[in-house]
Each structure stands twice: as C-alpha cells, then as structure tokens.
Write an enzyme that holds these catalytic residues in place. Structure first.
Site, PDB file in Angstrom:
ATOM      1  N   ASN A 121      -4.415  -0.151  -5.941  1.00 22.83           N
ATOM      2  CA  ASN A 121      -5.532  -0.865  -5.308  1.00 22.83           C
ATOM      3  C   ASN A 121      -6.620  -1.242  -6.312  1.00 22.83           C
ATOM      4  OD1 ASN A 121      -4.118  -0.350  -3.016  1.00 22.83           O
ATOM      5  ND2 ASN A 121      -5.671   0.905  -2.018  1.00 22.83           N
ATOM      6  N   VAL A 122      -7.332  -2.329  -6.009  1.00 24.44           N
ATOM      7  CA  VAL A 122      -8.389  -2.787  -6.925  1.00 24.44           C
ATOM      8  C   VAL A 122      -9.346  -1.650  -7.259  1.00 24.44           C
ATOM      9  CG1 VAL A 122     -10.353  -4.335  -7.201  1.00 24.44           C
ATOM     10  CG2 VAL A 122      -8.284  -5.149  -6.111  1.00 24.44           C
ATOM     11  N   LYS A 123      -9.679  -0.850  -6.257  1.00 21.91           N
ATOM     12  CA  LYS A 123     -10.706   0.189  -6.492  1.00 21.91           C
ATOM     13  C   LYS A 123     -10.297   1.191  -7.577  1.00 21.91           C
ATOM     14  CE  LYS A 123      -9.589   3.566  -2.904  1.00 21.91           C
ATOM     15  NZ  LYS A 123      -8.538   3.048  -2.050  1.00 21.91           N
ATOM     16  N   GLY A 124      -8.997   1.403  -7.796  1.00 19.32           N
ATOM     17  CA  GLY A 124      -8.529   2.219  -8.913  1.00 19.32           C
ATOM     18  C   GLY A 124      -8.972   3.663  -8.880  1.00 19.32           C
ATOM     19  N   ILE A 125      -9.185   4.229 -10.064  1.00 14.12           N
ATOM     20  CA  ILE A 125      -9.574   5.646 -10.174  1.00 14.12           C
ATOM     21  C   ILE A 125     -10.177   5.884 -11.560  1.00 14.12           C
ATOM     22  CG2 ILE A 125      -7.312   6.445 -11.048  1.00 14.12           C
ATOM     23  CD1 ILE A 125      -7.713   8.973  -9.246  1.00 14.12           C
TER      24      ILE A 125
END
Ligand code: B12
Length: 244
Positions: A121-125
């Site tokens: 997902n764009v939000k990543g980590i």
C-alpha cells in the site's frame, strides 16, 4: 560469547511458555524443571498466570552456560543494491519499457494483511512508501485468505512478473505448507520461462529455506518496501540481463 543479563557474560536469559496445568506451586515447579532441562540453571519463575482452565503461562529467568560462536552463524546477506524509488522507476522504464506487474496476497486461512499491506500500500511502513507509490510498478493486492488457484489465476491474468505472498500464522507449520502448495501450483500451471518470481514474507520464516519451499526469496521481520522494490529490479532486470 554468552548472553548479557545484569553483567557482561553472566549468561542470563528469559523465556516464556505455557504448560497445560492449573496454576499452583506444583505447576511452578514443573516450569523450573522444564527450564533446567532446557539448560537454564539456576532458573526462577518471575511470572506465572492462569490462562483459563488447566493452563498456566510462565516467564522464567535464569542462567545458561552455552557459548555462542558468531563465526558459525549463517545468514542470508543482502546481495543486491538498495535503490531509491526514483532509481527503481528509472531502471524499469529504461530496461523493461513497460510497467512491472506485481500480485500480492495472504494465502490459505491467513487474515493477517498488515504485513503485505505495509509492503504494497502507498502508506508503506517505517517512513517508506509502499510499492503502489512506484510509478513503474502495477500492483494488484488481493488481500486476505486468497486460495492458491485464485492467486495463480490472477497472476496469469495480470501477467505478473512477481507474486508476493504473506504468511503470518505458523500454527502447525501452516506457513510452510501453504508456501509449498503455492510454489508447486505455479510450477504446474506455468512453464519455467513464464513463471513469475515467487517471493514470500512473514515474521517467522527462516530466510535460508528458499530451495526447500520452492521460492526465489524470503523476507522476514522488519522488511521495508524499498528492499523489496530493489530486489525486484535486481532479480527481474539487472541480474536477468546479466545471465545469458
Ligand atoms: C494484528 C493481529 C491480528 C489481526 C489481523 C488484522 C489484519 N488485517 O492483519 C486479527 C485480530 C484479525 C488477528 C487474528 C488472528 N490472529 Co493475530 N496477530 C496480530 C498481531 C497483534 C500483529 C500482526 C501485525 O500486524 N504485525 C505488523 C506487521 C507490519 O508485521 P509483519 O506481519 O511481521 O510484516 C512485516 C514482515 O514480516 C514482512 N512481511 C510480512 N508479509 C510479507 C510478505 C512479503 C511478500 C514481504 C516481502 C514481506 C512481508 O514485512 C512486513 C513489514 O516489515 C500479531 C502479534 C504480533 N505482535 O506480531 C498476532 C498474531 C500474528 N496472531 C496470532 C493468532 C493466533 C491469531 C488468530 C488465530 C487468533 C484467534 N484465535 O482467532 C487469528 C487468526 C485470523 C486468521 N484467520 O488469520 C498469533 C500467531 C501465532 C502463530 N504461531 O501462528 C500472533 C503471533 C499472536 C500471538 N502471539 O499468539 N490477528
């Protein structure tokens, strides 16, 4: 070297486990006995709590005398360069001249999607954006509890260059069985040249088990999207070009 507890080299460790016994003094004795047999001596129960009928959870603290030889440790070293998102996009654009297709899923009954979402997902980590953010990657995230036939079908339909599978639940070695089933299904469904790169990830995989599980790469705890994107470029473009 030895573990560090209160002072350097004192060998102190802490372990936790559950015994199928009601919590009482006898149960605590059993926990100490188990710890002793594990090589922890002296061993002290520092926490014990009943876990419903007939089960007790223990934390035991004590000393081991085993030595650890750092030189004998085998690890999978990163054998590819870490690239920025900009560089990943540039290499794909120049060398592949089309978007690189990635299909991801949690397979079997596993519903732990946080890990695969962190990668995709764009939000990543950890301050890094996920693969959806990369302009030259086309990401299909199938989500939780995907069956192997569904995954193979989608990978085929999306002309996947890489399939990314997450397995978090390890009860009864489900992660190993599911991964083997998945890799066997891809080998059966597609000829060697058309098979996507097979990647699995999850917190309890042994990264050295690629051959045994029939996959190209295993990613463990703390993986970041940048590492995965860099590996994709390495395995699918840079390295492939280099091998005749
Ligand atoms: C959140 C959570 C849940 C949520 C999941 C929500 C969701 N949408 O994901 C809910 C509440 C639904 C849940 C349910 C269950 N859970 Co749960 N859950 C957790 C918990 C607390 C956190 C997991 C997590 O999100 N970690 C954060 C992510 C970012 O880390 P990660 O998964 O490791 O991912 C990283 C790497 O491993 C790697 N990675 C992971 N996948 C992939 C894939 C690829 C391709 C790559 C490259 C990298 C990669 O990159 C990620 C980023 O760094 C853990 C305990 C813990 N603290 O870890 C238990 C835990 C995983 N759950 C557990 C259990 C037992 C269950 C249940 C069976 C409980 C029950 N009796 O109902 C159910 C099973 C549901 C199912 N069918 O799967 C156990 C598993 C034990 C085991 N040995 O298998 C754990 C360990 C808890 C425990 N200590 O007992 N759970």
């Amino acid at each position: 070297m030895r573990p560090y507890g209160d002072t350097t080299g004192d060998g102190m460790v802490q372990v936790s486990f559950t015994l199928p016994v009601t919590h009482d003094k006898r149960a605590e004795g059993a926990a100490v006995q188990l710890a002793n047999r594990m090589g922890i001596d002296p061993a002290m129960v520092v926490h014990a709590k009943g876990m419903g009928d007939g089960f007790t959870f223990f934390v035991v603290y004590g000393r081991v005398n085993h030595l650890v030889d750092l030189n004998a440790v085998q690890v999978v070293e990163r054998d590819f360069a870490l690239l920025s998102a900009k560089d990943v996009n540039a290499v794909i654009k120049q060398r592949l001249r089309r978007k690189l297709s990635v299909v991801g899923a949690c397979i079997g009954t596993d519903a732990h999607t946080v890990g695969i979402d962190a990668i995709l997902n764009v939000k990543g980590i950890a301050g890094e954006k996920g693969l959806e953010y990369y302009r030259e990657l086309k990401v299909t995230n199938m989500g939780a509890q995907v069956s192997v036939p569904e995954l193979v079908e989608t990978a085929r339909a999306e002309k996947a260059d890489a399939v990314l599978v997450s397995q978090v639940v390890t009860q009864r070695d489900a992660h190993l069985h599911n991964t083997r089933e998945m890799s066997a299904a891809f080998r059966e469904a597609l000829p060697a040249g058309r098979r996507p790169l097979l990647i699995v990830g999850g917190p309890r995989f042994d990264e050295t088990m690629t051959d045994e599980l029939g996959v190209d790469r295993i990613f463990g705890r703390g993986t970041t999207p940048g590492e995965v994107a860099s590996y994709l470029v390495h395995a699918l473009i840079t390295q492939r070009k280099a091998t005749p």
